[in-house]
Design an enzyme around this catalytic site. Structure first.
Site, mmCIF file in Angstrom:
data_model
loop_
_atom_site.group_PDB
_atom_site.id
_atom_site.type_symbol
_atom_site.label_atom_id
_atom_site.label_comp_id
_atom_site.label_asym_id
_atom_site.label_seq_id
_atom_site.Cartn_x
_atom_site.Cartn_y
_atom_site.Cartn_z
ATOM 1 C CB CYS A 1 -0.972 0.000 1.189
ATOM 2 S SG CYS A 1 -0.197 -0.233 2.813
ATOM 3 C CG HIS B 1 -4.345 0.442 4.909
ATOM 4 N ND1 HIS B 1 -3.902 -0.347 3.863
ATOM 5 C CD2 HIS B 1 -5.443 1.103 4.431
ATOM 6 C CE1 HIS B 1 -4.683 -0.188 2.816
ATOM 7 N NE2 HIS B 1 -5.633 0.694 3.125
ATOM 8 C CG ASP C 1 -8.064 2.184 1.302
ATOM 9 O OD1 ASP C 1 -7.236 1.451 0.718
ATOM 10 O OD2 ASP C 1 -8.526 1.915 2.436
#
Length: 208
Positions: A17, A70, A86
């Protein structure tokens, strides 16, 4: 920016990520689809590396996914709602910060302290300039990959080949940007945190 960037136009590698967001920031800088000063990279983690997020593609039903960390991209717009990008979320891409807070972040009020979230907020230009990862955190002890790496070369700077820990750390004494509690982050960027608190009560039974 939200009208130009779609998930299909983004570089995406599962479980990377931080690099997905770096590539998204690079795209914005190159294509000038938004003002870079509107963009902030948000690392979500804590000292235990156990942070729940809801509405993740890898989740099951309304159960949260527990990440060690994250990373999402936040676009703060002066005359309209702030947006969250996201690529791992089931929510729209992008979605408003209000919706993301209510559905994905929810609240720390009904979960155990070990799962409380902190957020490191880094200006996108600083992230592009300073972030480096040799992807060693994604290798097993025998050198094999835990998850396949992105197809492009590792991101590095002249000063560093690996400083991911400085971004994941929620110690204000290290790294770049500013560290917030979840409540403080929402109060700063939304005016109050009540919108996330109310939605989490229904999920309290399934919270960590």
């Amino acid at each position: 920016m939200d009208e130009i960037i779609t998930p299909e136009t983004c570089d995406y590698t599962s479980c990377y990520c931080e690099e997905n967001v770096w590539k998204l920031c690079e795209f914005v800088r190159t294509e000038r689809t938004a003002r870079l000063e509107e963009l902030f990279v948000v690392f979500i983690s804590n000292g235990n590396r156990t942070v729940p997020l809801w509405k993740q593609k890898s989740g099951r039903g309304d159960q949260p996914v527990i990440w060690d960390y994250h990373v999402v991209l936040l676009q703060i717009r002066l005359h309209s709602s702030s947006l969250v990008y996201d690529l791992d979320s089931e929510l729209s891409f992008p979605c408003t910060l209000k919706l993301y807070a209510a559905q994905a972040l929810r609240s720390d009020h009904n979960i155990k302290p070990a799962y409380h979230r902190k957020l490191r907020v880094v200006p996108a230009d600083s992230f592009l300039l300073n972030f480096a990862s040799d992807r060693s955190h994604m290798k097993n002890s025998d050198g094999s990959w835990r998850m396949p790496p992105p197809p492009y070369p590792p991101i590095r700077t002249t000063e560093s080949q690996m400083n991911l820990e400085d971004f994941i750390s929620m110690s204000p004494a290290v790294g770049w940007g500013r560290v917030f509690s979840l409540d403080h982050f929402l109060q700063r960027h939304m005016g109050d945190s009540s919108s996330s608190s109310s939605s989490s009560s229904a999920a309290a039974s399934s919270s960590p």
